[in-house]
Design a protein around this motif. Sequence first.
Motif, mmCIF file in Angstrom:
data_model
loop_
_atom_site.group_PDB
_atom_site.id
_atom_site.type_symbol
_atom_site.label_atom_id
_atom_site.label_comp_id
_atom_site.label_asym_id
_atom_site.label_seq_id
_atom_site.Cartn_x
_atom_site.Cartn_y
_atom_site.Cartn_z
ATOM 1 N N ILE A 22 -38.152 28.396 39.205
ATOM 2 C CA ILE A 22 -38.255 27.938 37.822
ATOM 3 C C ILE A 22 -36.879 28.045 37.159
ATOM 4 N N ASP A 23 -36.703 27.333 36.051
ATOM 5 C CA ASP A 23 -35.436 27.408 35.306
ATOM 6 C C ASP A 23 -35.183 28.850 34.901
ATOM 7 N N GLY A 24 -33.939 29.303 35.071
ATOM 8 C CA GLY A 24 -33.592 30.664 34.662
ATOM 9 C C GLY A 24 -33.825 31.701 35.738
ATOM 10 N N ALA A 108 -39.249 20.829 44.401
ATOM 11 C CA ALA A 108 -39.147 20.818 42.932
ATOM 12 C C ALA A 108 -40.035 19.736 42.328
ATOM 13 N N THR A 109 -40.172 18.604 43.021
ATOM 14 C CA THR A 109 -41.039 17.548 42.490
ATOM 15 C C THR A 109 -42.501 17.992 42.527
ATOM 16 N N TYR A 110 -42.902 18.635 43.627
ATOM 17 C CA TYR A 110 -44.269 19.174 43.699
ATOM 18 C C TYR A 110 -44.496 20.189 42.567
ATOM 19 N N TYR A 112 -42.576 20.766 39.580
ATOM 20 C CA TYR A 112 -42.388 20.318 38.185
ATOM 21 C C TYR A 112 -43.272 19.134 37.821
ATOM 22 N N GLN A 113 -43.207 18.055 38.662
ATOM 23 C CA GLN A 113 -43.993 16.869 38.298
ATOM 24 C C GLN A 113 -45.466 17.075 38.695
ATOM 25 N N GLY A 114 -45.717 17.840 39.777
ATOM 26 C CA GLY A 114 -47.091 18.126 40.188
ATOM 27 C C GLY A 114 -47.680 19.255 39.351
HETATM 28 P P1 TYD Z 1 -31.199 22.542 37.697
HETATM 29 O O1 TYD Z 1 -30.452 21.932 38.799
HETATM 30 O O2 TYD Z 1 -31.838 23.841 37.917
HETATM 31 O O3 TYD Z 1 -30.293 22.546 36.435
HETATM 32 P P2 TYD Z 1 -29.305 23.613 35.863
HETATM 33 O O4 TYD Z 1 -29.180 24.709 36.877
HETATM 34 O O5 TYD Z 1 -28.052 22.833 35.632
HETATM 35 O O6 TYD Z 1 -30.016 24.023 34.615
HETATM 36 O O7 TYD Z 1 -32.393 21.577 37.312
HETATM 37 C C1 TYD Z 1 -32.503 20.377 36.847
HETATM 38 C C2 TYD Z 1 -33.914 20.220 36.309
HETATM 39 O O8 TYD Z 1 -34.573 19.157 37.009
HETATM 40 C C3 TYD Z 1 -34.804 21.454 36.454
HETATM 41 O O9 TYD Z 1 -35.335 21.784 35.204
HETATM 42 C C4 TYD Z 1 -35.919 21.006 37.370
HETATM 43 C C5 TYD Z 1 -35.910 19.508 37.267
HETATM 44 N N1 TYD Z 1 -36.379 18.842 38.485
HETATM 45 C C6 TYD Z 1 -37.632 18.277 38.498
HETATM 46 O O10 TYD Z 1 -38.370 18.343 37.505
HETATM 47 N N2 TYD Z 1 -38.066 17.631 39.628
HETATM 48 C C7 TYD Z 1 -37.296 17.507 40.739
HETATM 49 O O11 TYD Z 1 -37.723 16.902 41.752
HETATM 50 C C8 TYD Z 1 -35.982 18.108 40.708
HETATM 51 C C9 TYD Z 1 -35.092 17.987 41.910
HETATM 52 C C10 TYD Z 1 -35.569 18.761 39.560
#
Ligand code: TYD
Length: 215
Positions: A22-24, A108-110, A112-114
Amino acid sequence: MSVEKNNASNTKRGKFITFEGIDGAGKSSHIVGVAALLASRGLTVISTREPGGTPLGEKLRELLLHEIMHLETEALLMFAARREHLAQVIEPALARGDWVVCDRFSDATYAYQGGGRGLDKIKFAELEQWVHGHLQPDLTFLFDLPPAIAGERIAAQGRTLDRFEQEHADFHVRVRQAYLERAEQAPQRIIVINADQTLENIKNKIELTVITNCL
Ligand code: TYD
């Protein structure tokens, strides 16, 4: 994208290592560390990210992180950027024998988008098959952390947040859950790292895993 060059000639296909969470969750400094570890072993390492990693992919990243769009458009653009990334960067690098270290990929797609957006994961399985049916990461580190702690870390950075970082806490709870489910489905490939511990402990665990599983 950055390249750490070494003179050693590589004849074997390189390996593909991805970082998720997750972010952070704090994966960035460890990505740099793994690239440095591999380079110190004489390997040429391509360090890249998603969405992004190519000139077109970086333009798509800008849109994905800042423009409001239909949720399915978001998912399709993630895979479109990924197709370009695979064709221009990842596949040629692995074929040359270089190693690829990538900040996020299809997991990440599974997640975040899933998980986060609630889209149907069966559609992602079809897109995944289309875009990279023949290729999966050799190893994935999933940085796992309660969203409340991750949120505090992001807030402490005091910067402008992107569309995903701005989402409510329950979005990040769902993203985390989807990541953990994905790890359960692929326990050999996805190594879950407890990101709520010292940088040193995390670094040691990651380096040991890379050395044991890949080198
Ligand atoms: P990230 O590379 O972690 O950005 P930073 O470290 O610069 O903050 O992430 C980019 C964002 O994209 C993150 O919030 C997750 C999102 N993301 C998706 O939602 N789906 C995806 O398939 C990918 C690859 C990223």
